[in-house]
Design a protein around this motif. Structure first.
Motif, PDB file in Angstrom:
ATOM      1  N   SER A 114       4.267  18.781  -3.231  1.00 23.23           N
ATOM      2  CA  SER A 114       3.825  18.754  -1.838  1.00 23.23           C
ATOM      3  C   SER A 114       3.180  17.418  -1.514  1.00 23.23           C
ATOM      4  O   SER A 114       3.339  16.882  -0.408  1.00 23.23           O
ATOM      5  N   GLY A 115       2.462  16.849  -2.493  1.00 26.15           N
ATOM      6  CA  GLY A 115       1.872  15.533  -2.290  1.00 26.15           C
ATOM      7  C   GLY A 115       2.921  14.449  -2.133  1.00 26.15           C
ATOM      8  O   GLY A 115       2.801  13.558  -1.286  1.00 26.15           O
ATOM      9  N   VAL A 116       3.997  14.529  -2.923  1.00 30.10           N
ATOM     10  CA  VAL A 116       5.072  13.542  -2.828  1.00 30.10           C
ATOM     11  C   VAL A 116       5.738  13.608  -1.458  1.00 30.10           C
ATOM     12  O   VAL A 116       5.999  12.577  -0.819  1.00 30.10           O
ATOM     13  N   PHE A 117       6.027  14.826  -0.995  1.00 31.25           N
ATOM     14  CA  PHE A 117       6.657  14.963   0.320  1.00 31.25           C
ATOM     15  C   PHE A 117       5.747  14.423   1.419  1.00 31.25           C
ATOM     16  O   PHE A 117       6.211  13.736   2.342  1.00 31.25           O
ATOM     17  N   GLY A 118       4.454  14.747   1.331  1.00 31.67           N
ATOM     18  CA  GLY A 118       3.529  14.249   2.344  1.00 31.67           C
ATOM     19  C   GLY A 118       3.453  12.737   2.355  1.00 31.67           C
ATOM     20  O   GLY A 118       3.525  12.103   3.423  1.00 31.67           O
ATOM     21  N   VAL A 119       3.335  12.152   1.179  1.00 30.96           N
ATOM     22  CA  VAL A 119       3.274  10.688   1.083  1.00 30.96           C
ATOM     23  C   VAL A 119       4.599  10.082   1.524  1.00 30.96           C
ATOM     24  O   VAL A 119       4.630   9.060   2.233  1.00 30.96           O
ATOM     25  N   GLY A 120       5.709  10.716   1.123  1.00 29.96           N
ATOM     26  CA  GLY A 120       7.015  10.194   1.505  1.00 29.96           C
ATOM     27  C   GLY A 120       7.194  10.145   3.012  1.00 29.96           C
ATOM     28  O   GLY A 120       7.663   9.130   3.557  1.00 29.96           O
ATOM     29  N   ALA A 134       0.829  -1.205   0.000  1.00 31.70           N
ATOM     30  CA  ALA A 134       0.000   0.000   0.000  1.00 31.70           C
ATOM     31  C   ALA A 134       0.866   1.259   0.000  1.00 31.70           C
ATOM     32  O   ALA A 134       0.596   2.218  -0.735  1.00 31.70           O
ATOM     33  N   ALA A 135       1.931   1.254   0.800  1.00 38.35           N
ATOM     34  CA  ALA A 135       2.799   2.429   0.889  1.00 38.35           C
ATOM     35  C   ALA A 135       3.536   2.668  -0.416  1.00 38.35           C
ATOM     36  O   ALA A 135       3.626   3.812  -0.902  1.00 38.35           O
ATOM     37  N   ILE A 136       4.068   1.612  -1.018  1.00 46.63           N
ATOM     38  CA  ILE A 136       4.808   1.753  -2.272  1.00 46.63           C
ATOM     39  C   ILE A 136       3.889   2.222  -3.392  1.00 46.63           C
ATOM     40  O   ILE A 136       4.255   3.066  -4.221  1.00 46.63           O
ATOM     41  N   ALA A 137       2.668   1.706  -3.431  1.00 41.73           N
ATOM     42  CA  ALA A 137       1.712   2.123  -4.466  1.00 41.73           C
ATOM     43  C   ALA A 137       1.364   3.601  -4.321  1.00 41.73           C
ATOM     44  O   ALA A 137       1.298   4.336  -5.316  1.00 41.73           O
ATOM     45  N   ALA A 138       1.146   4.060  -3.091  1.00 38.22           N
ATOM     46  CA  ALA A 138       0.821   5.474  -2.865  1.00 38.22           C
ATOM     47  C   ALA A 138       1.976   6.374  -3.280  1.00 38.22           C
ATOM     48  O   ALA A 138       1.780   7.416  -3.918  1.00 38.22           O
ATOM     49  N   LEU A 139       3.196   5.968  -2.930  1.00 39.21           N
ATOM     50  CA  LEU A 139       4.365   6.767  -3.298  1.00 39.21           C
ATOM     51  C   LEU A 139       4.578   6.753  -4.806  1.00 39.21           C
ATOM     52  O   LEU A 139       4.920   7.791  -5.408  1.00 39.21           O
ATOM     53  N   ALA A 140       4.360   5.616  -5.423  1.00 39.56           N
ATOM     54  CA  ALA A 140       4.561   5.501  -6.867  1.00 39.56           C
ATOM     55  C   ALA A 140       3.597   6.405  -7.633  1.00 39.56           C
ATOM     56  O   ALA A 140       3.981   7.079  -8.591  1.00 39.56           O
ATOM     57  N   VAL A 141       2.335   6.442  -7.227  1.00 45.22           N
ATOM     58  CA  VAL A 141       1.366   7.274  -7.943  1.00 45.22           C
ATOM     59  C   VAL A 141       1.660   8.753  -7.719  1.00 45.22           C
ATOM     60  O   VAL A 141       1.469   9.584  -8.622  1.00 45.22           O
ATOM     61  N   SER A 142       2.183   9.116  -6.541  1.00 48.39           N
ATOM     62  CA  SER A 142       2.572  10.510  -6.296  1.00 48.39           C
ATOM     63  C   SER A 142       3.716  10.923  -7.216  1.00 48.39           C
ATOM     64  O   SER A 142       3.696  12.000  -7.810  1.00 48.39           O
ATOM     65  N   LEU A 143       4.714  10.057  -7.328  1.00 48.30           N
ATOM     66  CA  LEU A 143       5.834  10.342  -8.223  1.00 48.30           C
ATOM     67  C   LEU A 143       5.388  10.399  -9.677  1.00 48.30           C
ATOM     68  O   LEU A 143       5.865  11.238 -10.448  1.00 48.30           O
ATOM     69  N   ALA A 144       4.468   9.535 -10.055  1.00 44.36           N
ATOM     70  CA  ALA A 144       3.973   9.533 -11.429  1.00 44.36           C
ATOM     71  C   ALA A 144       3.274  10.853 -11.755  1.00 44.36           C
ATOM     72  O   ALA A 144       3.424  11.383 -12.872  1.00 44.36           O
ATOM     73  N   GLY A 156       4.809  10.019   5.184  1.00 43.75           N
ATOM     74  CA  GLY A 156       3.890   9.008   5.691  1.00 43.75           C
ATOM     75  C   GLY A 156       4.453   7.608   5.546  1.00 43.75           C
ATOM     76  O   GLY A 156       4.338   6.773   6.461  1.00 43.75           O
ATOM     77  N   VAL A 157       5.064   7.337   4.394  1.00 44.35           N
ATOM     78  CA  VAL A 157       5.668   6.023   4.163  1.00 44.35           C
ATOM     79  C   VAL A 157       6.788   5.765   5.167  1.00 44.35           C
ATOM     80  O   VAL A 157       6.893   4.673   5.752  1.00 44.35           O
ATOM     81  N   VAL A 158       7.637   6.769   5.389  1.00 43.84           N
ATOM     82  CA  VAL A 158       8.748   6.606   6.340  1.00 43.84           C
ATOM     83  C   VAL A 158       8.221   6.321   7.743  1.00 43.84           C
ATOM     84  O   VAL A 158       8.701   5.403   8.431  1.00 43.84           O
ATOM     85  N   PHE A 159       7.230   7.092   8.186  1.00 43.25           N
ATOM     86  CA  PHE A 159       6.663   6.887   9.520  1.00 43.25           C
ATOM     87  C   PHE A 159       6.090   5.480   9.646  1.00 43.25           C
ATOM     88  O   PHE A 159       6.335   4.778  10.637  1.00 43.25           O
ATOM     89  N   ALA A 160       5.303   5.075   8.655  1.00 42.61           N
ATOM     90  CA  ALA A 160       4.646   3.774   8.737  1.00 42.61           C
ATOM     91  C   ALA A 160       5.664   2.629   8.717  1.00 42.61           C
ATOM     92  O   ALA A 160       5.532   1.648   9.456  1.00 42.61           O
ATOM     93  N   MET A 161       6.682   2.760   7.866  1.00 40.76           N
ATOM     94  CA  MET A 161       7.699   1.715   7.784  1.00 40.76           C
ATOM     95  C   MET A 161       8.519   1.628   9.069  1.00 40.76           C
ATOM     96  O   MET A 161       8.897   0.540   9.515  1.00 40.76           O
TER      97      MET A 161
END
Length: 259
Positions: free
Chosen positions: A85-91, A58-68, A93-98
Motif C-alpha cells: 500500500s505504501g508503494v502504491f501511494g508513493v507511486g 526526492a521522488a525517486i528516493a522515496a519510491l526506491a525506499v518503498s520498493l526496498a 504521488g511520484v506520477v502526480f508530481a512528475m
C-alpha cells in the motif's frame, strides 16, 4: 495470598480479551513496522527536497525506499499488504508530481485517500455496517456475526468507525489549506508530523471501545464444531446401518438353519 489478592476469573477473562484485541489491532494496522513503512518515504522525500529542491531526486528516493521495504518483506516472507500500500501511494504521488512539475502534488494522492477513507468510515457507520467491523471481523474470527448476533460489538465498531472518520477528517482539514497556501517543505513536514499521532489516537480509541465490548463470536470454531458433529452423526448412521445389516444377516441365517 488472601482471597482479595487472588485474580478472579472475570479479571483473567478481561485481560485475555484485551490481549486478543491488542493483537488483532497490531495485525490489522501493521504495528511499529507498519508505521515506519508509512512514514519513511514521505520523510525521505521532504528531507531531500528541503536540502536541494530537486523533485526528481526526492521522488525517486522515496519510491526506491518503498520498493526496498517490499523486497525485505518478501525476502522474510512477511505480510506485504502495508508495504505494498505504501508503494502504491508513493507511486501515485511520484506520477502526480512528475506530471505537474509541482512537488506538493507528491502528497496529493495520499491526502485524497485520507479524505475518502474518512468519509468511508463515517458513511459505513451511519449505514450500520461500520468499516472497522468489516476490517477486524475476520481477524477476530467473527466475520459479520457482530451485525446480527452481537449488538454490543456492533456498537463498539460503530463508535470506532466514527472516531477514525472524524480524526481523519480533522487531519484533512489541516492539510488541504496548507496544500494551497504553504510551500512544499512546510506541507511536507506538517504531513510527516501528522502521520503517527492521529493514527495512534484512532487505534487507542478503537482498543478502548472493543476492550469494553462483549467478546467476539468465533464463527470459525462454530463451523468446525458443526463439521465434527456432522461427521459424528454420519459415523453413527453408518454404524447403525452396519448393525442392522448384521442383524438381518443373522436372521436370514437362522431361518435357513431351521429343519
Amino acid at each position: 495470598m488472601t482471597s482479595l489478592d487472588k485474580p478472579t476469573t472475570e479479571d483473567t477473562s478481561a485481560d485475555d480479551a484485551r490481549a486478543v484485541t491488542e493483537a488483532a489491532l497490531f495485525e490489522a494496522f501493521g504495528g511499529v513496522r507498519g508505521m515506519v513503512e508509512t512514514v519513511l518515504p514521505g520523510l525521505l522525500f521532504v528531507s531531500i527536497y528541503t536540502i536541494n529542491k530537486n523533485l526528481h531526486m526526492a521522488a525517486i528516493a522515496a519510491l526506491a525506499v518503498s520498493l526496498a521495504m517490499v523486497v525485505v518483506r518478501l525476502a522474510r516472507k512477511d505480510t506485504v499488504k502495508h508495504a505494498f500500500s505504501g508503494v502504491f501511494g508513493v507511486g501515485f504521488g511520484v506520477v502526480f508530481a512528475m506530471m505537474t512539475g509541482n512537488a506538493k502534488d507528491f502528497y496529493l494522492p495520499g491526502m485524497l485517500y485520507t479524505t475518502g477513507l474518512a468519509l468511508a468510515y463515517i458513511i459505513t457507520a451511519m449505514a450500520g455496517v461500520p468499516l472497522i467491523g468489516l476490517m477486524l471481523g475476520p481477524i477476530f474470527r467473527e466475520n459479520l456475526s457482530w451485525r446480527t448476533r452481537n449488538p454490543g460489538r456492533k456498537k463498539a465498531y460503530t463508535k470506532a468507525s466514527w472516531a477514525w472518520g472524524l480524526i481523519l477528517l480533522g487531519k484533512s482539514a489541516i492539510l488541504f489549506p496548507l496544500y494551497w497556501w504553504a510551500d512544499t517543505t512546510q506541507l511536507g513536514w506538517v504531513l510527516v508530523a501528522l502521520k503517527i499521532p492521529p493514527f495512534l489516537l484512532a487505534v487507542y480509541l478503537t482498543w478502548v471501545f472493543l476492550a469494553k465490548a462483549p467478546p467476539p463470536i468465533d464463527v470459525f470454531a462454530e463451523m468446525e464444531a458443526e463439521e465434527r458433529a456432522e461427521e459424528e452423526r454420519k459415523a453413527a448412521r453408518e454404524q447403525e446401518r452396519a448393525q442392522h445389516g448384521e442383524d438381518d444377516e443373522a436372521t436370514t441365517t437362522g431361518r435357513h438353519r431351521r429343519p
